[in-house]
Design a protein around this motif. Structure first.
Motif, PDB file in Angstrom:
ATOM      1  N   LYS A  34       0.829  -1.202   0.000  1.00 27.27           N
ATOM      2  CA  LYS A  34       0.000   0.000   0.000  1.00 27.27           C
ATOM      3  C   LYS A  34       0.870   1.261   0.000  1.00 27.27           C
ATOM      4  O   LYS A  34       0.589   2.207  -0.725  1.00 27.27           O
ATOM      5  N   ILE A  35       1.945   1.281   0.795  1.00 27.46           N
ATOM      6  CA  ILE A  35       2.771   2.481   0.923  1.00 27.46           C
ATOM      7  C   ILE A  35       3.477   2.802  -0.390  1.00 27.46           C
ATOM      8  O   ILE A  35       3.740   3.968  -0.691  1.00 27.46           O
ATOM      9  N   SER A  36       3.734   1.786  -1.195  1.00 25.84           N
ATOM     10  CA  SER A  36       4.410   2.017  -2.479  1.00 25.84           C
ATOM     11  C   SER A  36       3.519   2.766  -3.475  1.00 25.84           C
ATOM     12  O   SER A  36       4.001   3.285  -4.478  1.00 25.84           O
ATOM     13  N   GLN A  37       2.218   2.848  -3.202  1.00 22.19           N
ATOM     14  CA  GLN A  37       1.278   3.533  -4.093  1.00 22.19           C
ATOM     15  C   GLN A  37       1.282   5.048  -3.886  1.00 22.19           C
ATOM     16  O   GLN A  37       0.808   5.783  -4.737  1.00 22.19           O
ATOM     17  N   PHE A  38       1.800   5.504  -2.740  1.00 22.82           N
ATOM     18  CA  PHE A  38       1.690   6.915  -2.381  1.00 22.82           C
ATOM     19  C   PHE A  38       2.961   7.699  -2.656  1.00 22.82           C
ATOM     20  O   PHE A  38       4.062   7.169  -2.545  1.00 22.82           O
ATOM     21  N   ASN A  39       2.768   8.971  -2.985  1.00 20.45           N
ATOM     22  CA  ASN A  39       3.876   9.895  -3.221  1.00 20.45           C
ATOM     23  C   ASN A  39       3.587  11.215  -2.508  1.00 20.45           C
ATOM     24  O   ASN A  39       2.425  11.540  -2.224  1.00 20.45           O
ATOM     25  N   VAL A  40       4.646  11.967  -2.270  1.00 22.66           N
ATOM     26  CA  VAL A  40       4.489  13.288  -1.667  1.00 22.66           C
ATOM     27  C   VAL A  40       3.563  14.131  -2.554  1.00 22.66           C
ATOM     28  O   VAL A  40       3.640  14.076  -3.779  1.00 22.66           O
ATOM     29  N   ASP A  41       2.682  14.868  -1.932  1.00 17.09           N
ATOM     30  CA  ASP A  41       1.714  15.777  -2.547  1.00 17.09           C
ATOM     31  C   ASP A  41       0.454  15.086  -3.059  1.00 17.09           C
ATOM     32  O   ASP A  41      -0.427  15.753  -3.604  1.00 17.09           O
ATOM     33  N   ASP A  42       0.337  13.762  -2.904  1.00 13.84           N
ATOM     34  CA  ASP A  42      -0.909  13.087  -3.254  1.00 13.84           C
ATOM     35  C   ASP A  42      -2.011  13.539  -2.304  1.00 13.84           C
ATOM     36  O   ASP A  42      -1.776  13.735  -1.109  1.00 13.84           O
ATOM     37  N   LYS A  43      -3.226  13.674  -2.827  1.00 14.96           N
ATOM     38  CA  LYS A  43      -4.388  13.973  -1.992  1.00 14.96           C
ATOM     39  C   LYS A  43      -4.924  12.653  -1.454  1.00 14.96           C
ATOM     40  O   LYS A  43      -5.177  11.721  -2.229  1.00 14.96           O
ATOM     41  N   VAL A  44      -5.090  12.594  -0.127  1.00 18.07           N
ATOM     42  CA  VAL A  44      -5.557  11.366   0.510  1.00 18.07           C
ATOM     43  C   VAL A  44      -6.617  11.682   1.553  1.00 18.07           C
ATOM     44  O   VAL A  44      -6.821  12.841   1.923  1.00 18.07           O
ATOM     45  N   GLU A  45      -7.262  10.622   2.005  1.00 21.07           N
ATOM     46  CA  GLU A  45      -8.233  10.748   3.084  1.00 21.07           C
ATOM     47  C   GLU A  45      -8.170   9.498   3.951  1.00 21.07           C
ATOM     48  O   GLU A  45      -7.711   8.448   3.509  1.00 21.07           O
ATOM     49  N   PHE A  46      -8.631   9.648   5.200  1.00 21.01           N
ATOM     50  CA  PHE A  46      -8.696   8.522   6.116  1.00 21.01           C
ATOM     51  C   PHE A  46      -9.824   8.760   7.108  1.00 21.01           C
ATOM     52  O   PHE A  46     -10.294   9.883   7.283  1.00 21.01           O
ATOM     53  N   ASP A  47     -10.260   7.698   7.753  1.00 22.43           N
ATOM     54  CA  ASP A  47     -11.349   7.760   8.720  1.00 22.43           C
ATOM     55  C   ASP A  47     -10.753   7.927  10.117  1.00 22.43           C
ATOM     56  O   ASP A  47      -9.942   7.117  10.549  1.00 22.43           O
ATOM     57  N   ASN A  48     -11.170   8.972  10.809  1.00 20.21           N
ATOM     58  CA  ASN A  48     -10.749   9.208  12.188  1.00 20.21           C
ATOM     59  C   ASN A  48     -11.992   9.139  13.071  1.00 20.21           C
ATOM     60  O   ASN A  48     -12.702  10.113  13.236  1.00 20.21           O
ATOM     61  N   ASN A  49     -12.274   7.944  13.589  1.00 21.55           N
ATOM     62  CA  ASN A  49     -13.435   7.724  14.458  1.00 21.55           C
ATOM     63  C   ASN A  49     -14.733   8.194  13.816  1.00 21.55           C
ATOM     64  O   ASN A  49     -15.526   8.907  14.431  1.00 21.55           O
ATOM     65  N   GLY A  50     -14.939   7.825  12.556  1.00 22.54           N
ATOM     66  CA  GLY A  50     -16.181   8.149  11.872  1.00 22.54           C
ATOM     67  C   GLY A  50     -16.160   9.452  11.089  1.00 22.54           C
ATOM     68  O   GLY A  50     -17.097   9.761  10.374  1.00 22.54           O
ATOM     69  N   THR A  51     -15.100  10.229  11.235  1.00 24.23           N
ATOM     70  CA  THR A  51     -14.970  11.486  10.502  1.00 24.23           C
ATOM     71  C   THR A  51     -13.920  11.313   9.420  1.00 24.23           C
ATOM     72  O   THR A  51     -12.806  10.874   9.699  1.00 24.23           O
ATOM     73  N   ILE A  52     -14.272  11.645   8.187  1.00 30.35           N
ATOM     74  CA  ILE A  52     -13.315  11.557   7.085  1.00 30.35           C
ATOM     75  C   ILE A  52     -12.421  12.789   7.130  1.00 30.35           C
ATOM     76  O   ILE A  52     -12.892  13.916   7.111  1.00 30.35           O
ATOM     77  N   VAL A  53     -11.106  12.546   7.211  1.00 24.12           N
ATOM     78  CA  VAL A  53     -10.114  13.620   7.246  1.00 24.12           C
ATOM     79  C   VAL A  53      -9.377  13.608   5.915  1.00 24.12           C
ATOM     80  O   VAL A  53      -8.903  12.560   5.475  1.00 24.12           O
ATOM     81  N   LYS A  54      -9.301  14.774   5.263  1.00 26.33           N
ATOM     82  CA  LYS A  54      -8.633  14.879   3.967  1.00 26.33           C
ATOM     83  C   LYS A  54      -7.393  15.745   4.096  1.00 26.33           C
ATOM     84  O   LYS A  54      -7.360  16.678   4.892  1.00 26.33           O
ATOM     85  N   GLY A  55      -6.377  15.411   3.293  1.00 23.25           N
ATOM     86  CA  GLY A  55      -5.159  16.198   3.307  1.00 23.25           C
ATOM     87  C   GLY A  55      -4.217  15.800   2.190  1.00 23.25           C
ATOM     88  O   GLY A  55      -4.593  15.060   1.282  1.00 23.25           O
ATOM     89  N   ARG A  56      -2.986  16.305   2.311  1.00 23.67           N
ATOM     90  CA  ARG A  56      -1.942  15.998   1.324  1.00 23.67           C
ATOM     91  C   ARG A  56      -0.764  15.338   2.021  1.00 23.67           C
ATOM     92  O   ARG A  56      -0.407  15.704   3.141  1.00 23.67           O
ATOM     93  N   ILE A  57      -0.159  14.409   1.315  1.00 21.91           N
ATOM     94  CA  ILE A  57       1.012  13.714   1.857  1.00 21.91           C
ATOM     95  C   ILE A  57       2.202  14.651   1.836  1.00 21.91           C
ATOM     96  O   ILE A  57       2.501  15.275   0.820  1.00 21.91           O
TER      97      ILE A  57
END
Length: 85
Positions: A34-57
């Motif tokens: 999974k980590i090999s798929q990501f690069n700096v400046d990619d837009k990503v999101e993750f779930d933080n206790n039911g809240t979707i958090v969006k950001g950049r690597i």
């Protein structure tokens, strides 16, 4: 998977140690893949206790990915990240 879960209570201590070792190896393999798929400046999101958090690597590390969000900087396991729009 259900059959494996049913067998765990019947396992010896040594067998449980082997199972745990295999689970750790599998988890590491999934994370590396999974980590090999990501690069700096990619837009990503993750779930933080039911809240979707969006950001950049901002940094891709060996086991985790640094993500800059409106809420601050997060170190997130790669397996919890998804690409965002």
């Amino acid at each position: 998977l259900d059959s494996i879960i049913k067998l765990i209570p019947l396992a010896t201590h040594k067998q449980i140690q082997i199972i745990i070792g295999q689970v750790k190896i599998q988890r590491e393999m999934l994370n590396k893949r999974k980590i090999s798929q990501f690069n700096v400046d990619d837009k990503v999101e993750f779930d933080n206790n039911g809240t979707i958090v969006k950001g950049r690597i901002t940094k891709v590390k060996i086991k985790r990915v640094s993500v800059k969000t409106d809420q601050g900087k997060w170190d997130v396991p790669a397996t919890l990240l998804n690409f965002s729009q």
